[in-house]
Every structure is written in structure tokens, then in C-alpha cells.
Design an enzyme around this catalytic site. Structure first.
Site, PDB file in Angstrom:
ATOM      1  N   HIS A   1      -6.911   2.521  -6.802  1.00 12.93           N
ATOM      2  CA  HIS A   1      -6.341   2.579  -5.456  1.00 12.93           C
ATOM      3  C   HIS A   1      -6.802   1.349  -4.675  1.00 12.93           C
ATOM      4  O   HIS A   1      -5.999   0.658  -4.073  1.00 12.93           O
ATOM      5  CB  HIS A   1      -6.747   3.881  -4.764  1.00 12.93           C
ATOM      6  CG  HIS A   1      -6.073   4.090  -3.436  1.00 12.93           C
ATOM      7  ND1 HIS A   1      -6.087   5.269  -2.763  1.00 12.93           N
ATOM      8  CD2 HIS A   1      -5.370   3.244  -2.650  1.00 12.93           C
ATOM      9  CE1 HIS A   1      -5.419   5.154  -1.629  1.00 12.93           C
ATOM     10  NE2 HIS A   1      -4.982   3.934  -1.533  1.00 12.93           N
TER      11      HIS A   1
ATOM     12  N   GLU B   1      -3.218  -3.175   0.165  1.00  7.76           N
ATOM     13  CA  GLU B   1      -4.647  -3.101  -0.137  1.00  7.76           C
ATOM     14  C   GLU B   1      -5.359  -4.396   0.256  1.00  7.76           C
ATOM     15  O   GLU B   1      -6.478  -4.369   0.780  1.00  7.76           O
ATOM     16  CB  GLU B   1      -4.869  -2.795  -1.629  1.00  7.76           C
ATOM     17  CG  GLU B   1      -4.459  -1.388  -2.022  1.00  7.76           C
ATOM     18  CD  GLU B   1      -5.194  -0.306  -1.219  1.00  7.76           C
ATOM     19  OE1 GLU B   1      -6.433  -0.321  -1.182  1.00  7.76           O
ATOM     20  OE2 GLU B   1      -4.525   0.563  -0.627  1.00  7.76           O
TER      21      GLU B   1
ATOM     22  N   HIS C   1      -7.914  -3.913   3.309  1.00  7.97           N
ATOM     23  CA  HIS C   1      -9.299  -3.860   2.810  1.00  7.97           C
ATOM     24  C   HIS C   1      -9.777  -5.207   2.266  1.00  7.97           C
ATOM     25  O   HIS C   1     -10.865  -5.674   2.620  1.00  7.97           O
ATOM     26  CB  HIS C   1      -9.416  -2.804   1.698  1.00  7.97           C
ATOM     27  CG  HIS C   1      -8.948  -1.438   2.104  1.00  7.97           C
ATOM     28  ND1 HIS C   1      -9.676  -0.622   2.941  1.00  7.97           N
ATOM     29  CD2 HIS C   1      -7.827  -0.740   1.786  1.00  7.97           C
ATOM     30  CE1 HIS C   1      -9.018   0.528   3.111  1.00  7.97           C
ATOM     31  NE2 HIS C   1      -7.899   0.477   2.434  1.00  7.97           N
TER      32      HIS C   1
HETATM   33  P1  AMP Z   1      -5.411   3.003   2.283  1.00  7.70           P
HETATM   34  O1  AMP Z   1      -4.422   2.634   3.402  1.00  7.70           O
HETATM   35  O2  AMP Z   1      -5.718   1.895   1.336  1.00  7.70           O
HETATM   36  O3  AMP Z   1      -6.657   3.640   2.834  1.00  7.70           O
HETATM   37  O4  AMP Z   1      -4.704   4.081   1.374  1.00  7.70           O
HETATM   38  C1  AMP Z   1      -3.920   5.067   1.910  1.00  7.70           C
HETATM   39  C2  AMP Z   1      -2.464   4.693   1.733  1.00  7.70           C
HETATM   40  O5  AMP Z   1      -2.210   4.386   0.369  1.00  7.70           O
HETATM   41  C3  AMP Z   1      -1.544   5.800   2.118  1.00  7.70           C
HETATM   42  O6  AMP Z   1      -0.438   5.248   2.787  1.00  7.70           O
HETATM   43  C4  AMP Z   1      -1.113   6.369   0.788  1.00  7.70           C
HETATM   44  O7  AMP Z   1       0.148   6.953   0.873  1.00  7.70           O
HETATM   45  C5  AMP Z   1      -1.109   5.149  -0.065  1.00  7.70           C
HETATM   46  N1  AMP Z   1      -1.352   5.413  -1.487  1.00  7.70           N
HETATM   47  C6  AMP Z   1      -2.327   6.153  -2.015  1.00  7.70           C
HETATM   48  N2  AMP Z   1      -2.252   6.166  -3.358  1.00  7.70           N
HETATM   49  C7  AMP Z   1      -1.180   5.391  -3.674  1.00  7.70           C
HETATM   50  C8  AMP Z   1      -0.566   5.016  -4.890  1.00  7.70           C
HETATM   51  N3  AMP Z   1      -1.049   5.390  -6.078  1.00  7.70           N
HETATM   52  N4  AMP Z   1       0.515   4.238  -4.816  1.00  7.70           N
HETATM   53  C9  AMP Z   1       1.009   3.822  -3.642  1.00  7.70           C
HETATM   54  N5  AMP Z   1       0.489   4.140  -2.455  1.00  7.70           N
HETATM   55  C10 AMP Z   1      -0.598   4.924  -2.472  1.00  7.70           C
END
Ligand code: AMP
Length: 246
Positions: free
Chosen positions: A58, A137, A141
């Protein structure tokens, strides 16, 4: 001449220091595709078919050991208020969106893209484009990681390859199944023993409401290579959880 270089260094140093993001450790976050796909929202694997039965990346997320409260640019020591100005206070538990002028470039990570398609694929049906997921990502991050784009993605892939969570769990008798439930503590202990650092485990619910292992958070030092101990946030898990087939 010597003096000239020293003065230049003295001028540049504060800029370099000021641009580094301050945080305490990384969460290296992997996801079990079976648990992403069997919720009521389902999943979409780029190109069709099923994702492989392996943990998938992730992200690598800079994190604070304790949440921080800021007022404008000033970090407050406690959560005490400035009367009437409370709305200007912000509580943050991690840094995010640190790079304004550094959009993810395919050229920077071209040699990693094959591995990323295998190990860092999007499963989202709303946005089923790997590059959009990686861009998110990086923007949210990676831009706070103090690494360049290539180093950020390479370190995340290398850490994943170094500790193969699917194999670690299988060695402890924890294999994907739609019938069996496993003690959460047995999952945590197996990973802690194999990696030297206890992970945080996050759960979600399948379409029928059963709790299942969803994400594993491993804590890693600021070099992105050394497992470290860290504080654990709430997880949504119960004592026994499913680890569903993909
Ligand atoms: P983050 O913003 O990096 O903290 O992660 C959360 C976001 O990532 C949310 O919008 C989730 O819907 C999305 N997300 C989580 N897992 C996946 C995945 N395997 N593929 C695509 N989007 C993802």
C-alpha cells in the site's frame, strides 16, 4: 577562496536542514488482497483476473510517534487552547503532501515499474490505474520521506521482498482459508519473530460482517531499512480473525 566556500556552505546549510521533513519512523504498509476484494465494494485488478495470493504494497508512510498540534507554523507543546482561535489549531499524526513541485515521473522509476506492477498494484475499482495509485502514494507520503522518487519506491519494494509476509505466516501454519479463524496474537507473534519487530495489524469486515486481517503495518527506521518498535494505533481487529482466500 577557502573562506568563500565556507560562507557559501553556511548560507546553504539552513536551506537544506529546513527542507527535511521531521518525523519519527515509517509505516511500511502491506495489504491482503483477499480482504480488500471480499468486502461489499469488491475490487478490480488491472488487466482483469484475480490478484496473486500475496501481500501487496500500500505504501511507505512517514509517521510521528505521537500526534502533534500546531498553531499556524508553531508547534504547541500540549493541546491547550488559544481562546477564540481554536479553529486555527491543527492536530496531525503524520506529515503529508510535502512536495509542491515534484510530481511522480515514470522516467524516474522506469526500472522499478515491472516489480511495482507485480507487488504494488491498485485494487480500486473507482480508479483502476496503477500510476494514479503510485502518484497518490508519492504525493501524500513519499514527498515527506526525504527520499527521491526512485529511492522511495525502491526501498519500499526491497523491504517487502526481505520479509515475505505470506511465507512468514504460512511457516507458522497461518494459511488463507474461508473457514478457519486465527488468533490475532498468533499472526502478530509470527511476524514479530521473523522480522524482529511487532507489527500493527488492521482489520476490516467481509460482505457478511466477519472480521478479517486487512493490513500489516511494519515500523521501519528513517533509512527505510531497519525494523524498529513503534506505538500501535487502534486496529478494528477482534481476538480471532479470518485470513480469507484470494
Ligand atoms: P492513503 O491515502 O495512502 O493513506 O491510503 C488510503 C487511500 O488509498 C484510500 O483512498 C483507499 O481507498 C486507497 N487504497 C487503499 N488500498 C488501495 C489499493 N490496493 N489500491 C488502490 N487504492 C487503495
Amino acid at each position: 577562496m577557502r573562506l568563500h566556500y565556507c560562507s557559501l556552505a553556511a548560507l546553504l546549510l539552513p536551506l537544506v536542514v529546513a527542507s527535511a521533513t521531521d518525523f519519527d519512523y515509517f509505516y511500511h504498509v502491506q495489504q491482503w488482497p483477499g480482504s480488500y476484494c471480499d468486502t461489499k465494494f469488491g475490487c478490480c485488478y488491472p488487466g482483469g483476473g484475480k490478484p496473486p495470493a500475496d501481500f501487496t504494497l500500500h505504501g511507505l508512510w512517514p509517521n510521528y510517534a505521537a500526534c502533534r498540534t500546531t498553531y499556524g507554523d508553531v508547534q504547541l507543546v500540549d493541546d491547550g487552547g488559544v481562546a477564540g482561535e481554536l479553529e486555527k489549531k491543527k492536530k496531525k499524526c503524520w506529515p503529508e503532501f510535502c512536495g509542491k513541485d515534484d510530481p511522480l515521473s515514470p522516467v524516474q522509476i522506469s526500472d522499478l515499474i515491472g516489480d511495482m506492477q507485480q507487488s504494488w498494484a491498485t485494487l480500486s475499482c473507482k480508479n483502476n490505474e496503477n500510476f494514479a495509485f503510485w502518484t497518490h502514494e508519492w504525493d501524500k507520503h513519499g514527498s515527506c520521506s526525504n527520499f527521491d522518487q526512485h529511492t522511495y519506491f525502491q526501498l519500499a519494494l526491497q523491504y517487502q521482498a526481505r520479509f515475505n509476509l505470506t511465507a512468514i505466516l504460512a511457516d507458522a501454519g497461518i494459511v488463507p482459508s474461508n473457514e478457519t479463524t486465527y488468533y490475532l496474537s498468533s499472526i502478530r507473534d509470527a511476524i514479530a519473530e521473523a522480522t524482529g519487530s511487532a507489527p500493527n495489524l488492521e482489520c476490516n469486515r467481509d460482505a457478511s460482517g466477519e472480521t478479517q486481517l486487512y493490513q500489516v503495518y511494519q515500523c521501519v527506521d528513517l533509512t527505510g531499512t531497519v525494523p524498529v518498535n513503534c506505538t500501535l494505533p487502534k486496529t478494528g481487529c477482534t481476538d480471532k480473525v479470518k485470513f480469507p482466500a484470494v
